[in-house]
Enzyme design. Structure first.
Site, PDB file in Angstrom:
ATOM      1  N   GLY A 127       0.807  -1.225   0.000  1.00 14.85           N
ATOM      2  CA  GLY A 127       0.000   0.000   0.000  1.00 14.85           C
ATOM      3  C   GLY A 127       0.830   1.259   0.000  1.00 14.85           C
ATOM      4  O   GLY A 127       1.545   1.548  -0.964  1.00 14.85           O
ATOM      5  N   GLY A 180     -12.866  -2.439   4.437  1.00 17.98           N
ATOM      6  CA  GLY A 180     -12.367  -2.330   3.058  1.00 17.98           C
ATOM      7  C   GLY A 180     -10.910  -2.743   2.910  1.00 17.98           C
ATOM      8  O   GLY A 180     -10.265  -2.425   1.926  1.00 17.98           O
ATOM      9  N   GLU A 183      -9.673  -8.479   0.479  1.00 15.31           N
ATOM     10  CA  GLU A 183      -9.989  -8.701  -0.936  1.00 15.31           C
ATOM     11  C   GLU A 183     -11.452  -9.149  -1.028  1.00 15.31           C
ATOM     12  O   GLU A 183     -12.005  -9.653  -0.046  1.00 15.31           O
ATOM     13  CB  GLU A 183      -9.098  -9.820  -1.495  1.00 15.31           C
ATOM     14  CG  GLU A 183      -7.610  -9.531  -1.439  1.00 15.31           C
ATOM     15  CD  GLU A 183      -7.226  -8.312  -2.257  1.00 15.31           C
ATOM     16  OE1 GLU A 183      -7.522  -8.271  -3.447  1.00 15.31           O
ATOM     17  OE2 GLU A 183      -6.634  -7.383  -1.674  1.00 15.31           O
ATOM     18  N   LYS A 198       2.628 -10.185  -3.528  1.00 20.39           N
ATOM     19  CA  LYS A 198       3.478  -9.030  -3.193  1.00 20.39           C
ATOM     20  C   LYS A 198       4.942  -9.463  -3.068  1.00 20.39           C
ATOM     21  O   LYS A 198       5.850  -8.750  -3.481  1.00 20.39           O
ATOM     22  CB  LYS A 198       2.975  -8.381  -1.907  1.00 20.39           C
ATOM     23  CG  LYS A 198       1.607  -7.727  -2.103  1.00 20.39           C
ATOM     24  CD  LYS A 198       0.935  -7.402  -0.783  1.00 20.39           C
ATOM     25  CE  LYS A 198      -0.426  -6.762  -1.020  1.00 20.39           C
ATOM     26  NZ  LYS A 198      -1.213  -6.654   0.217  1.00 20.39           N
ATOM     27  N   GLY A 296      -6.483  -0.478   2.578  1.00 18.73           N
ATOM     28  CA  GLY A 296      -7.475   0.582   2.766  1.00 18.73           C
ATOM     29  C   GLY A 296      -7.425   1.567   1.615  1.00 18.73           C
ATOM     30  O   GLY A 296      -6.405   1.717   0.938  1.00 18.73           O
TER      31      GLY A 296
HETATM   32  N1  HSE Z   1      -6.303  -7.125   0.887  1.00 22.85           N
HETATM   33  C1  HSE Z   1      -5.058  -6.440   0.888  1.00 22.85           C
HETATM   34  C2  HSE Z   1      -4.503  -6.434   2.291  1.00 22.85           C
HETATM   35  C3  HSE Z   1      -5.245  -5.049   0.380  1.00 22.85           C
HETATM   36  O1  HSE Z   1      -5.266  -6.718   3.227  1.00 22.85           O
HETATM   37  O2  HSE Z   1      -3.324  -6.151   2.480  1.00 22.85           O
HETATM   38  C4  HSE Z   1      -3.974  -4.302   0.118  1.00 22.85           C
HETATM   39  O3  HSE Z   1      -3.180  -4.925  -0.837  1.00 22.85           O
END
Ligand code: HSE
Length: 399
Positions: A127, A180, A183, A198, A296
């Site tokens: 993120g 939010g 996924e 990732k 988020g």
């Molecule tokens: N679903 C992912 C997480 C969203 O919880 O990290 C961000 O990549």
């Protein structure tokens, strides 16, 4: 200083991150950036804003004014279609779809080389933490030893709520979904697949090597039970879901996604809630720690905005570590041995794993566990079987 290029954006997707990006642009109004049209699946939905919505890809790709594609769709196949079309048509693109990137990076790198177009995706890993651009620009290949971290916000949120607040797994997952972070298919979060995507992206930028998803041992937290939490507490540890890539002394790379029993002295022990934490280790500078919000709308949206602004200055990933060493990239191996905690209900399940040695063993009517050394190759061989049984495994590193 270079001039800022004017960017007219065709945006694909208007979910949590798309909306956040739209609001960020409305608030910050960066010079020379505007969204012209937004492509969504269902244009009849009332989204409460005055914007040009379409459900037709062509109306974005055929608009001569649009010069940047920002793709924030959930579906990896749609994401691939959008991004490859953008690159083929010589347009710059920004993507947040880590699954698509992890599956297709070598091809997307090659396409950028062939077409001269640009693809940026810093938002796809951790993120708001600028991990990709830092690995790309700052960390030198020869000195970099490992990158390790909490790469998924939702599973970390769930683990924190369980460990620190005594919440149930189900309630914590519901909260992560409502906030939010998760996924739309939350098994991607809790079973480690999102961390895996990732990790693959990070590995390409850290070491140049692309490792296909099916080659990396991946185990998440959906099999976690109270017994595992109790064991961790008794040992003064916390369980975190960790993605890890490391260059061994012989130059080979090892990578995995696995829950870890972490002691207090680890940087990521204290990374809680939806935060992510990445520890970068170098041969001489030792450890550096990056911490921030990994999930988020606004944190991810702000990373997308940062990629957009980078496009204004014609920034590109150079993939130096990959492209200048294409014939002698570090090889990938699962040939490492390490200590694990393995909890199982059915006594026969102990036979799933071949242990080199066992240092602790416990049996009861409800559950059993062992602590012992095994190999990553062996775990990888039985990963799918373990996921289907009432067993849990965690790496148990020394203090
Ligand atoms: N679903 C992912 C997480 C969203 O919880 O990290 C961000 O990549």
């Amino acid at each position: 200083m270079a001039d800022r290029k004017k960017l007219v954006i065709g945006l694909f997707g208007f979910g949590t991150v798309g909306k956040a990006l739209y609001n960020l642009l409305e608030t910050t109004r960066p010079d020379g950036v505007r969204i012209k049209r937004i492509c969504v699946r269902d244009i009849s939905k009332n989204r409460g804003i005055e914007a040009d919505f379409t459900d037709n890809y062509d109306s974005i790709f055929n608009d001569p004014e649009i010069n940047l594609i920002v793709e924030l769709v959930d579906d990896a196949r749609a994401s691939y279609a959008i991004i490859t079309r953008a690159l083929r048509e010589g347009m710059s693109a920004v993507s947040g779809n880590k699954k698509m990137l992890a599956e297709h990076l070598p091809e997307l790198i090659e396409m950028q080389k062939q077409t001269g177009s640009t693809l940026l995706y810093d938002a796809s890993a951790c993120g708001s933490i600028p991990v990709i651009r830092n690995l790309e620009e700052y960390y030198d290949n020869e000195l970099l030893v490992s990158v390790k971290g909490i790469l998924n916000g939702s599973s970390n949120y769930i683990l924190t709520k369980i460990f620190n607040h005594g919440m149930t797994y189900e309630a914590a997952l519901r909260e992560a979904q409502e906030a939010g972070f998760a996924e739309s298919d939350p098994s991607l979060d809790v079973d480690g697949w999102d961390s895996l995507s990732k990790l693959i992206i990070i590995t390409v930028h850290a070491f140049g090597t692309y490792i296909a998803p099916e080659n990396i041992f991946t185990f998440g937290i959906s099999n976690l039970r109270d017994y595992d939490i109790r064991f961790a507490r008794e040992k003064g540890r916390r369980i975190k879901l960790v993605g890890h890539v490391e260059k061994l002394a012989d130059g080979r790379l090892v990578a995995c996604v696995i829950p870890q029993l972490l002691s207090k002295n680890k940087y990521i022990y204290g990374v809680d809630d939806e935060f992510n934490g990445v520890v970068i280790k170098g041969l001489y500078y030792d450890k550096q720690f990056m911490f921030g919000r990994g999930a988020g709308g606004f944190p991810t949206g702000s990373a997308i905005l940062s990629d957009i602004t980078a496009c204004q200055y014609d920034y590109k990933y150079e993939y130096k570590k990959r492209l200048t060493h294409l014939n002698d990239l570090p090889e990938f191996t699962n040939d490492v041995h390490f200590r694990v905690f393995f909890r199982y209900r059915n006594p026969e399940d102990l036979n799933l794993i071949e242990f080199d040695s066992i240092s602790e063993k416990y049996s009861s009517a409800d559950f059993n566990y062992v602590v012992g050394h095994t190999s990553l190759a062996d775990l990888h061989r039985v990963a799918a079987l373990m996921r289907d049984r009432d067993v849990f495994i965690a790496a148990y590193p020394p203090d």
